[in-house]
Motif scaffolding. Structure first.
Motif, short mmCIF file in Angstrom:
data_model
loop_
_atom_site.label_atom_id
_atom_site.label_comp_id
_atom_site.label_asym_id
_atom_site.label_seq_id
_atom_site.Cartn_x
_atom_site.Cartn_y
_atom_site.Cartn_z
N ARG A 1 -4.21 -4.75 -4.69
CA ARG A 1 -3.54 -5.42 -3.57
C ARG A 1 -2.51 -6.45 -4.02
NH1 ARG A 1 -8.93 -6.64 0.20
NH2 ARG A 1 -9.53 -4.46 0.46
N GLN B 1 -5.42 -4.99 -11.76
CA GLN B 1 -5.34 -4.24 -10.52
C GLN B 1 -6.72 -3.80 -10.03
OE1 GLN B 1 -2.84 -4.08 -8.63
NE2 GLN B 1 -1.28 -4.84 -10.03
N LEU B 2 -7.59 -3.46 -10.97
CA LEU B 2 -8.95 -3.06 -10.60
C LEU B 2 -9.69 -4.23 -9.96
CD1 LEU B 2 -9.93 -0.93 -13.72
CD2 LEU B 2 -9.62 -0.08 -11.39
N ARG C 1 -10.80 -13.20 -7.37
CA ARG C 1 -10.50 -11.87 -7.92
C ARG C 1 -9.24 -11.89 -8.80
NH1 ARG C 1 -13.01 -7.34 -6.49
NH2 ARG C 1 -14.63 -7.43 -4.88
N ASP D 1 -6.76 -12.82 0.31
CA ASP D 1 -7.01 -11.39 0.19
C ASP D 1 -6.09 -10.79 -0.88
OD1 ASP D 1 -7.82 -8.77 0.61
OD2 ASP D 1 -6.51 -8.47 2.36
N PRO D 2 -6.62 -10.37 -2.00
CA PRO D 2 -8.04 -10.11 -2.33
C PRO D 2 -8.86 -11.35 -2.65
CG PRO D 2 -6.69 -9.67 -4.24
CD PRO D 2 -5.73 -10.00 -3.12
N THR E 1 -8.37 -6.84 -8.48
CA THR E 1 -7.72 -7.27 -7.23
C THR E 1 -7.66 -6.14 -6.19
OG1 THR E 1 -5.53 -6.77 -8.18
CG2 THR E 1 -6.35 -9.04 -8.37
N LYS E 2 -8.38 -5.08 -6.43
CA LYS E 2 -8.46 -3.94 -5.50
C LYS E 2 -7.08 -3.34 -5.19
CE LYS E 2 -12.59 -5.70 -3.11
NZ LYS E 2 -13.18 -6.08 -1.80
N LYS F 1 0.80 -1.22 0.00
CA LYS F 1 0.00 0.00 0.00
C LYS F 1 0.84 1.28 0.00
CE LYS F 1 -3.89 -2.19 2.41
NZ LYS F 1 -4.78 -2.14 3.61
#
Length: 457
Positions: free
Chosen positions: A65, A59-60, A310, A305-306, A62-63, A8
């Motif tokens: 992440r 990326q969209l 995803r 996560d994600p 997988t938010k 992040k």
């Protein structure tokens, strides 16, 4: 391994651009190699554009992440060649590339729906560390030959299997060695930015040396020293200095594909489906291995996560969109994962910036020409470190596995030997890669030995 930049984290803008260029250099050679191999009017700059767009789609989903870049998939090369088989026109072949990528992407969507419904626990049970670890290792090891071939710029091999060391291969080897040493020194002992951009510094060092050798060779008439190819730059001014010398629109696949609609036949779709769909199921296994490897690097399970559903959707839809522009189905790149591991920069912001940069650069003729002109030996020096880190990452997964148990020992052994030995199979138009074969064989052995624990364990 402590990360310098976490998933992040957002580096300063100037630094992020430099990091993005480094990621781009790491994935560049493989991304543009696929259209070069397939030929039939495919464009390297369009493939680069498609990889950038596909990565943003990923990326969209997988938010933002999962810090990995999507590039042209080598697994689909035979599938792509099948789109042009039988003497079909280039436009129909281009349409076939788009249709094939859509079909392959739908396989991922189908699997993602199943995963969403039943969860990922079965994946972890089916592919524990003793299976995934050696599989990740052979992903890196299977690329070793490509790296060494680049080091010697595809020099002539002797009967004993080694390369014949003549003037050209010696120059290639020296340039590769300098690149390798600079990368290793910067990554290990570099301070601040030098530690974060070892590939850029290494490539520039190797390129500069190759340029020196080439200039000396040109001045003395010694062709064995002329290792740098100026053809990409000459092509920019072949028709004089025009707008295309600086900016040009890539030859997008969909532009030719639209012309192929008038030749469309359902029988052709069946041919494409047979070529693409089975490969998509095979590449699914490599998708798992790549994300398990990346998870170990960032110390966060991406399958949770994600979530695997995803990452699959991102990979599948990203491939569809990428192929619409560049013709090549995309896949998560080991080179990108290796770059994250070596630089310890897992910033998704960097990956997203790389994708945007790839899109923009595909229009910039001089930069594309520069990338095309980087000698294979220089990239070979870089790839030794990238592929090596992938292999070592897999072996690290085995550290927590008890290899004193026969079940684990035999499972890991079977995967390593089958993968390194090149156990690939061609069944009709479908090629099951050595990595997929090794993984499947390892899963089978692990399941058999897990049914009943032996006394030896």
């Amino acid at each position: 391994m402590k990360l310098i930049y976490g998933v992040k984290d957002k580096p300063a803008f100037g630094q992020m651009i430099v990091f993005a260029i480094q990621q781009l250099l790491a994935i560049m050679a493989a991304t543009i190699a696929v259209p070069a191999i397939v030929g039939n009017g495919m464009s390297a700059s369009a493939a680069l554009f498609g990889a950038g767009v596909g990565t943003i789609v990923y990326q969209l989903f997988t938010k933002f992440r999962s810090p990995v870049f999507l590039g042209s998939s080598f697994a689909f090369i035979n599938s792509m060649l099948a789109a042009f088989a039988g003497g079909v026109s280039m436009s129909l072949g281009m349409l076939g590339l788009v249709i094939g990528a859509i079909l392959a992407g739908l396989v991922y969507v189908f699997i993602a729906i199943i995963v969403k419904l039943v969860g990922v626990k079965w994946i972890n049970n089916l592919m524990p560390p003793v299976v995934i670890g050696p599989t990740v290792a052979i992903i890196g090891l299977s690329l070793a030959g490509a790296a060494i071939n680049d080091v010697f710029s595809y020099g002539e091999k002797s009967g004993a299997g080694g390369f014949i060391m003549n003037g050209f291969t010696w120059v290639s080897f020296i340039c590769a060695l300098v690149t390798l040493v600079v990368v290793v020194l910067c990554s290990t002992y570099g301070k601040k930015m030098a530690k974060l951009i070892p590939f850029i510094i290494g490539i520039l060092a190797g390129y500069a040396l190759a340029l020196i050798f080439t200039l000396i060779g040109s001045a003395t008439g010694n062709e064995s020293l002329m290792i740098l190819d100026f053809a990409p730059f000459k092509a920019l001014v072949s028709d004089g200095v025009t707008l295309k010398t600086f900016l040009s629109v890539p030859e997008f696949t969909f532009l030719n594909a639209f012309d192929g609609i008038k030749e469309f036949k359902w029988s052709y779709v069946a041919t494409i489906a047979v070529a693409y769909v089975p490969v998509a199921f095979v590449v699914f296994a490599e998708h798992i291995a790549d994300h398990k490897n990346l998870s170990s690097i960032i110390e966060s399970d991406l399958l949770e996560d994600p979530g695997l559903s995803r990452t699959l959707l991102g990979d599948g839809v990203g491939s569809m969109v990428g192929a619409f522009f560049g013709g090549c189905p995309n896949t998560t790149y080991g080179e990108s994962v290796g770059c994250v591991a070596i630089t310890r920069n897992a910033s998704v912001a960097t990956i997203t910036s790389t994708a945007i940069l790839a899109i923009l650069i595909s229009f910039v003729s001089p930069f594309v020409a520069f990338l095309d002109s980087i000698p294979g030996c220089v990239m070979g020096g870089v790839c030794i470190t990238l592929y090596g880190f992938i292999a070592v990452s897999g072996l690290k997964m085995l550290q927590k596995v008890d290899l004193e148990q026969n079940k684990n020992l035999f499972t890991a052994s079977v995967i390593l030997i089958a993968g390194i030995g090149g156990m690939a199979m061609s069944i009709g138009k479908v090629t099951i890669t050595s990595i997929a074969c090794a993984l499947i064989l390892g899963i089978i052995v692990n399941i058999i030995l897990s049914i009943k624990k032996t006394d030896a364990e």
